[in-house]
Design a protein around this motif. Structure first.
Motif, PDB file in Angstrom:
ATOM      1  N   GLY A  20       0.812  -1.210   0.000  1.00 47.82           N
ATOM      2  CA  GLY A  20       0.000   0.000   0.000  1.00 47.82           C
ATOM      3  C   GLY A  20       0.844   1.257   0.000  1.00 47.82           C
ATOM      4  O   GLY A  20       0.483   2.270  -0.609  1.00 47.82           O
ATOM      5  N   ALA A  21       2.007   1.188   0.659  1.00 48.62           N
ATOM      6  CA  ALA A  21       2.911   2.332   0.720  1.00 48.62           C
ATOM      7  C   ALA A  21       3.444   2.680  -0.665  1.00 48.62           C
ATOM      8  O   ALA A  21       3.378   3.833  -1.104  1.00 48.62           O
ATOM      9  CB  ALA A  21       4.061   2.031   1.681  1.00 48.62           C
ATOM     10  N   ASP A 335      -0.476 -17.277   6.307  1.00 51.62           N
ATOM     11  CA  ASP A 335      -1.718 -17.980   6.010  1.00 51.62           C
ATOM     12  C   ASP A 335      -2.571 -17.108   5.082  1.00 51.62           C
ATOM     13  O   ASP A 335      -2.130 -16.071   4.593  1.00 51.62           O
ATOM     14  CB  ASP A 335      -2.454 -18.340   7.309  1.00 51.62           C
ATOM     15  CG  ASP A 335      -3.012 -17.121   8.018  1.00 51.62           C
ATOM     16  OD1 ASP A 335      -2.457 -16.021   7.833  1.00 51.62           O
ATOM     17  OD2 ASP A 335      -3.998 -17.261   8.759  1.00 51.62           O
ATOM     18  N   ALA A 336      -3.806 -17.525   4.804  1.00 41.75           N
ATOM     19  CA  ALA A 336      -4.675 -16.786   3.888  1.00 41.75           C
ATOM     20  C   ALA A 336      -5.258 -15.558   4.578  1.00 41.75           C
ATOM     21  O   ALA A 336      -5.887 -15.670   5.628  1.00 41.75           O
ATOM     22  CB  ALA A 336      -5.793 -17.704   3.393  1.00 41.75           C
ATOM     23  N   PHE A 337      -5.054 -14.399   3.973  1.00 39.20           N
ATOM     24  CA  PHE A 337      -5.583 -13.151   4.501  1.00 39.20           C
ATOM     25  C   PHE A 337      -6.889 -12.788   3.797  1.00 39.20           C
ATOM     26  O   PHE A 337      -7.050 -12.971   2.587  1.00 39.20           O
ATOM     27  CB  PHE A 337      -4.565 -12.024   4.317  1.00 39.20           C
ATOM     28  CG  PHE A 337      -3.592 -11.897   5.460  1.00 39.20           C
ATOM     29  CD1 PHE A 337      -3.408 -10.697   6.103  1.00 39.20           C
ATOM     30  CD2 PHE A 337      -2.853 -12.996   5.900  1.00 39.20           C
ATOM     31  CE1 PHE A 337      -2.515 -10.563   7.168  1.00 39.20           C
ATOM     32  CE2 PHE A 337      -1.959 -12.888   6.951  1.00 39.20           C
ATOM     33  CZ  PHE A 337      -1.790 -11.667   7.592  1.00 39.20           C
ATOM     34  N   HIS A 338      -7.820 -12.251   4.569  1.00 35.22           N
ATOM     35  CA  HIS A 338      -9.115 -11.820   4.062  1.00 35.22           C
ATOM     36  C   HIS A 338      -8.955 -10.543   3.242  1.00 35.22           C
ATOM     37  O   HIS A 338      -8.047  -9.753   3.474  1.00 35.22           O
ATOM     38  CB  HIS A 338     -10.053 -11.569   5.247  1.00 35.22           C
ATOM     39  CG  HIS A 338     -11.507 -11.446   4.891  1.00 35.22           C
ATOM     40  ND1 HIS A 338     -12.039 -10.321   4.298  1.00 35.22           N
ATOM     41  CD2 HIS A 338     -12.541 -12.309   5.055  1.00 35.22           C
ATOM     42  CE1 HIS A 338     -13.335 -10.486   4.117  1.00 35.22           C
ATOM     43  NE2 HIS A 338     -13.660 -11.695   4.560  1.00 35.22           N
ATOM     44  N   ASP A 339      -9.860 -10.344   2.261  1.00 35.31           N
ATOM     45  CA  ASP A 339      -9.865  -9.100   1.484  1.00 35.31           C
ATOM     46  C   ASP A 339      -9.820  -7.867   2.379  1.00 35.31           C
ATOM     47  O   ASP A 339      -9.132  -6.894   2.077  1.00 35.31           O
ATOM     48  CB  ASP A 339     -11.149  -9.020   0.636  1.00 35.31           C
ATOM     49  CG  ASP A 339     -10.994  -9.713  -0.702  1.00 35.31           C
ATOM     50  OD1 ASP A 339      -9.867 -10.100  -1.050  1.00 35.31           O
ATOM     51  OD2 ASP A 339     -12.014  -9.856  -1.397  1.00 35.31           O
ATOM     52  N   VAL A 340     -10.581  -7.904   3.463  1.00 35.87           N
ATOM     53  CA  VAL A 340     -10.640  -6.760   4.378  1.00 35.87           C
ATOM     54  C   VAL A 340      -9.273  -6.520   5.032  1.00 35.87           C
ATOM     55  O   VAL A 340      -8.830  -5.375   5.173  1.00 35.87           O
ATOM     56  CB  VAL A 340     -11.736  -6.966   5.448  1.00 35.87           C
ATOM     57  CG1 VAL A 340     -11.612  -5.930   6.564  1.00 35.87           C
ATOM     58  CG2 VAL A 340     -13.119  -6.896   4.813  1.00 35.87           C
ATOM     59  N   ALA A 343      -6.888  -5.117   2.186  1.00 37.64           N
ATOM     60  CA  ALA A 343      -7.218  -3.734   1.823  1.00 37.64           C
ATOM     61  C   ALA A 343      -6.962  -2.772   2.973  1.00 37.64           C
ATOM     62  O   ALA A 343      -6.530  -1.633   2.761  1.00 37.64           O
ATOM     63  CB  ALA A 343      -8.665  -3.646   1.367  1.00 37.64           C
ATOM     64  N   SER A 344      -7.207  -3.219   4.201  1.00 43.58           N
ATOM     65  CA  SER A 344      -6.969  -2.355   5.369  1.00 43.58           C
ATOM     66  C   SER A 344      -5.477  -2.116   5.566  1.00 43.58           C
ATOM     67  O   SER A 344      -5.053  -0.991   5.864  1.00 43.58           O
ATOM     68  CB  SER A 344      -7.582  -2.987   6.625  1.00 43.58           C
ATOM     69  OG  SER A 344      -8.989  -3.070   6.525  1.00 43.58           O
ATOM     70  N   LEU A 345      -4.669  -3.161   5.419  1.00 41.80           N
ATOM     71  CA  LEU A 345      -3.219  -3.001   5.519  1.00 41.80           C
ATOM     72  C   LEU A 345      -2.704  -2.078   4.421  1.00 41.80           C
ATOM     73  O   LEU A 345      -1.847  -1.206   4.673  1.00 41.80           O
ATOM     74  CB  LEU A 345      -2.530  -4.365   5.427  1.00 41.80           C
ATOM     75  CG  LEU A 345      -2.584  -5.223   6.681  1.00 41.80           C
ATOM     76  CD1 LEU A 345      -2.274  -6.683   6.359  1.00 41.80           C
ATOM     77  CD2 LEU A 345      -1.603  -4.704   7.744  1.00 41.80           C
ATOM     78  N   PRO A 374      -5.656   9.244   1.318  1.00 37.37           N
ATOM     79  CA  PRO A 374      -6.335   7.963   1.065  1.00 37.37           C
ATOM     80  C   PRO A 374      -7.560   7.767   1.953  1.00 37.37           C
ATOM     81  O   PRO A 374      -7.546   8.086   3.146  1.00 37.37           O
ATOM     82  CB  PRO A 374      -5.259   6.924   1.376  1.00 37.37           C
ATOM     83  CG  PRO A 374      -3.961   7.648   1.193  1.00 37.37           C
ATOM     84  CD  PRO A 374      -4.230   9.051   1.660  1.00 37.37           C
ATOM     85  N   VAL A 375      -8.617   7.235   1.376  1.00 37.88           N
ATOM     86  CA  VAL A 375      -9.890   7.007   2.069  1.00 37.88           C
ATOM     87  C   VAL A 375      -9.987   5.542   2.472  1.00 37.88           C
ATOM     88  O   VAL A 375      -9.673   4.644   1.674  1.00 37.88           O
ATOM     89  CB  VAL A 375     -11.078   7.388   1.151  1.00 37.88           C
ATOM     90  CG1 VAL A 375     -12.405   7.071   1.835  1.00 37.88           C
ATOM     91  CG2 VAL A 375     -11.003   8.860   0.760  1.00 37.88           C
ATOM     92  N   TYR A 376     -10.421   5.287   3.704  1.00 40.39           N
ATOM     93  CA  TYR A 376     -10.563   3.899   4.152  1.00 40.39           C
ATOM     94  C   TYR A 376     -11.608   3.183   3.306  1.00 40.39           C
ATOM     95  O   TYR A 376     -12.743   3.666   3.154  1.00 40.39           O
ATOM     96  CB  TYR A 376     -10.953   3.844   5.627  1.00 40.39           C
ATOM     97  CG  TYR A 376     -11.001   2.425   6.176  1.00 40.39           C
ATOM     98  CD1 TYR A 376      -9.869   1.619   6.154  1.00 40.39           C
ATOM     99  CD2 TYR A 376     -12.171   1.886   6.691  1.00 40.39           C
ATOM    100  CE1 TYR A 376      -9.887   0.328   6.629  1.00 40.39           C
ATOM    101  CE2 TYR A 376     -12.216   0.585   7.182  1.00 40.39           C
ATOM    102  CZ  TYR A 376     -11.071  -0.188   7.141  1.00 40.39           C
ATOM    103  OH  TYR A 376     -11.095  -1.476   7.609  1.00 40.39           O
ATOM    104  N   PRO A 377     -11.273   2.030   2.713  1.00 43.83           N
ATOM    105  CA  PRO A 377     -12.157   1.391   1.733  1.00 43.83           C
ATOM    106  C   PRO A 377     -13.451   0.804   2.304  1.00 43.83           C
ATOM    107  O   PRO A 377     -14.360   0.477   1.538  1.00 43.83           O
ATOM    108  CB  PRO A 377     -11.279   0.284   1.133  1.00 43.83           C
ATOM    109  CG  PRO A 377     -10.235   0.014   2.169  1.00 43.83           C
ATOM    110  CD  PRO A 377      -9.990   1.318   2.853  1.00 43.83           C
ATOM    111  N   PHE A 378     -13.535   0.650   3.629  1.00 42.97           N
ATOM    112  CA  PHE A 378     -14.740   0.039   4.217  1.00 42.97           C
ATOM    113  C   PHE A 378     -15.462   1.016   5.142  1.00 42.97           C
ATOM    114  O   PHE A 378     -16.052   0.614   6.139  1.00 42.97           O
ATOM    115  CB  PHE A 378     -14.367  -1.247   4.955  1.00 42.97           C
ATOM    116  CG  PHE A 378     -13.651  -2.238   4.089  1.00 42.97           C
ATOM    117  CD1 PHE A 378     -14.328  -2.965   3.117  1.00 42.97           C
ATOM    118  CD2 PHE A 378     -12.278  -2.417   4.207  1.00 42.97           C
ATOM    119  CE1 PHE A 378     -13.663  -3.861   2.301  1.00 42.97           C
ATOM    120  CE2 PHE A 378     -11.598  -3.308   3.404  1.00 42.97           C
ATOM    121  CZ  PHE A 378     -12.289  -4.037   2.441  1.00 42.97           C
ATOM    122  N   SER A 379     -15.397   2.297   4.797  1.00 46.35           N
ATOM    123  CA  SER A 379     -16.028   3.312   5.644  1.00 46.35           C
ATOM    124  C   SER A 379     -17.531   3.134   5.732  1.00 46.35           C
ATOM    125  O   SER A 379     -18.167   3.569   6.705  1.00 46.35           O
ATOM    126  CB  SER A 379     -15.709   4.716   5.114  1.00 46.35           C
ATOM    127  OG  SER A 379     -16.082   4.839   3.755  1.00 46.35           O
TER     128      SER A 379
END
Length: 407
Positions: A20-21, A335-340, A343-345, A374-379
């Motif tokens: 993300g950086a 391990d497997a990371f969730h979409d959330v 995207a949050s990271l 940047p806007v938080y994607p799950f606002s």
């Protein structure tokens, strides 16, 4: 003007924070200003993917970057790499049968398979010498022979006390990244043959030519989990993306198992190394370290106070402190990371880098993008995102942590 980046260790947590950086720099149109990337462990997975993407030329847009880098890394992050390695160690491919039945510890077998799976999933057999020379990439591991940093570049490899070797034609990106990210609790040290290689130490005539038969390489975080060593050598502005694990003290009623007690010994050492590095970096005023989980507004206010000559930094959203804390506490794992989680990271990496570059190198930021943050994607879906991030604080070694990986 140029800018240096350091990508820390921290499993996939670091991978996506650092992704993300860098993506934010592409979005701001200033990624070409990055002259060097120094990476460790999970951060090396990202750096390797970026360098592989740059093999096809500069990124033309965020969409181009997402196609070449973000997409492949997201697929890797949801493939449950750890379980794939463990499963393949039990049920090998036909081509691996010859080596499968020799007696060895599981960690040793995991280490043999690790570069193979990284190659299949991401790096496609690319040799490190075939990557572009700009930005300069230092992929950092730890050498157990010398107790020092071991560094791969596209031009050479360097081992503290041994010197430099330009004989790297056989070194794949996957091997360099696997050595950098070989966390000791899961992986045995990777073996690198020294036969036929010459290491020349230009600083010490006594070590003019050293060719060890075998080098043992482990996670770069054992020596420096921030990737900071190579970026503190001049006055070039730098940003350190720090997703290191924040160890917590045990409660009064905790009764740890034998395995936890032994793993805690390593955790104490790594935690102290990180904290000592952070204190060292704090004395270098030409750069900034952005620690995952710290409130963006607290960092902003501190920077505004400590750098009074700055133009006013942008205002950042102040109502995500719980989310920021949860992101900072996500597991350091493969391990497997969730979409959330991903995207949050990435949002956290983006917003920290947005602030960092505007603090240490404001002149390279386009004026029209100064107040764009940047806007938080799950606002619009905070409650569900919060629950997923809370679940992501745990670890699950043998079963999926999430029943599904997307909203």
């Amino acid at each position: 003007m140029s800018l240096k980046l350091a990508f820390s260790g921290g499993g996939f947590r670091a991978t996506f924070f650092c992704l993300g950086a860098y993506r934010r720099l592409v979005e701001l149109g200033i990624a070409d200003e990055v002259s060097s990337i120094s990476s460790v462990s999970g951060g090396s997975i990202t750096a390797g993917a970026i360098m592989l993407g740059l093999s096809s030329g500069k990124f033309q847009s965020v969409e181009d970057f997402d196609q070449r880098v973000t997409g492949p890394l997201q697929r890797l992050g949801q493939s449950n790499l750890r379980q794939k390695i463990m499963r393949r160690s039990i049920i090998p491919r036909t081509t691996e049968l010859a080596s499968h039945f020799k007696p060895e510890l599981p960690r040793t077998r995991f280490s043999r398979l690790y570069p193979k799976l990284l190659d299949e999933s991401l790096f496609q057999g690319k040799k490190i010498k075939d990557l572009p020379s700009y930005p300069e990439w230092s992929c950092n591991a730890t050498c157990l022979n010398t107790l020092k940093r071991f560094r791969f570049k596209v031009t050479d490899m360097y081992a503290g006390l041994l010197g430099q070797s330009k004989e790297i034609d056989d070194i794949t990106v996957a091997f360099a990244v696997a050595a950098s990210a070989a966390f000791p609790m899961m992986f045995a040290p990777l073996k690198l043959s020294g036969k036929g290689r010459t290491f020349v130490d230009e600083y010490c005539a006594a070590h003019a030519k050293v060719s060890p038969d075998l080098l043992y390489l482990t996670d770069g975080g054992v020596y420096d989990n921030l990737g900071s060593e190579s970026i503190l050598k001049d006055d070039t502005p730098y940003i350190i993306l720090d997703a290191s694990a924040a160890e917590k003290s045990w409660g009064l009623k905790d009764r740890p198992s034998y395995l936890k007690l032994n793993s805690r010994l390593l955790s104490v050492s790594l935690d102290q190394i990180v904290n000592l590095r952070r204190r060292l970096i704090f004395t270098h005023k030409q750069g900034i370290q952005m620690i995952l989980g710290r409130s963006i507004n607290k960092i902003r206010n501190a920077e505004q106070e400590h750098r009074p000559s700055l133009i006013d930094l942008p205002e950042y959203p102040s109502h995500y402190e719980e989310i920021e804390g949860l992101i900072g506490g996500l597991r350091t794992d493969l391990d497997a990371f969730h979409d959330v989680e991903i995207a949050s990271l990435m949002w956290s990496g983006a917003i920290h880098t947005d602030l960092a570059v505007k603090a240490v190198a404001p002149e390279i930021v386009p004026a029209q993008k100064w107040n764009d943050v940047p806007v938080y994607p799950f606002s619009d879906n905070i409650s569900e995102a919060t629950e997923i991030l809370k679940r992501g604080q745990k670890r699950s070694n043998f079963s999926p942590l999430h029943t599904k990986l997307s909203l």
